[in-house]
Design a protein around this motif. Structure first.
Motif, short mmCIF file in Angstrom:
data_model
loop_
_atom_site.label_atom_id
_atom_site.label_comp_id
_atom_site.label_asym_id
_atom_site.label_seq_id
_atom_site.Cartn_x
_atom_site.Cartn_y
_atom_site.Cartn_z
N VAL A 16 0.84 -1.20 0.00
CA VAL A 16 0.00 0.00 0.00
C VAL A 16 0.87 1.25 0.00
N VAL A 17 1.95 1.24 0.78
CA VAL A 17 2.86 2.39 0.82
C VAL A 17 3.53 2.58 -0.54
N ILE A 18 3.96 1.50 -1.17
CA ILE A 18 4.56 1.60 -2.51
C ILE A 18 3.55 2.18 -3.50
N SER A 19 2.31 1.73 -3.41
CA SER A 19 1.26 2.26 -4.30
C SER A 19 1.03 3.75 -4.06
N LEU A 20 1.00 4.14 -2.79
CA LEU A 20 0.80 5.56 -2.49
C LEU A 20 1.97 6.42 -2.96
#
Length: 124
Positions: A16-20
């Motif tokens: 999720v952090v990589i996506s954000l």
């Protein structure tokens, strides 16, 4: 089941952090950015899981053996648990049997994000 969920949350949060981060860099306005963000995060998880799986299979044992011999040749206090490479490999195999296969959780989360990106591409 609770242990499975605890161990899958960390890779999920990382994806999720990589996506954000991807969305912050490229913008939230285009639907293709969401598809790309989910795909990139999923592939990072799958590739890291694949690398860990290959390492768990013993592919890089020769490097560990070489570095431990190098360390032992420069240090007088290092005690080796093995005499040669085949014995080193057997010791590593026994240690790996006791370790948990963390790459499975990375594969599950990574494949989930890749499938999510394909679904998002089809319906948005």
């Amino acid at each position: 089941m609770k242990q499975f969920l605890k161990k899958i949350i960390i890779p999920l949060v990382v994806c999720v952090v990589i996506s954000l981060i991807y969305l912050l860099a490229n913008g939230f306005d285009a639907p293709s950015n969401y598809t790309n963000a989910f795909f990139v995060a999923g592939m990072v998880a799958v590739l890291v899981g694949g690398l860990l799986w290959v390492a768990d299979m013993g592919t890089f044992d020769i490097f560990g053996y070489s570095f431990s011999n190098l360390k032992a040749s420069f240090s007088k206090t290092v005690i080796k648990d093995y005499e040669d490479f085949p014995q080193y490999v057997e010791i590593k195999k026994e240690k790996r049997k006791k370790k948990e296969k963390i790459y499975l959780y990375l594969f599950v989360v990574g494949i989930f994000f890749v499938i999510l990106s394909f679904i998002f591409k089809q319906f948005v």
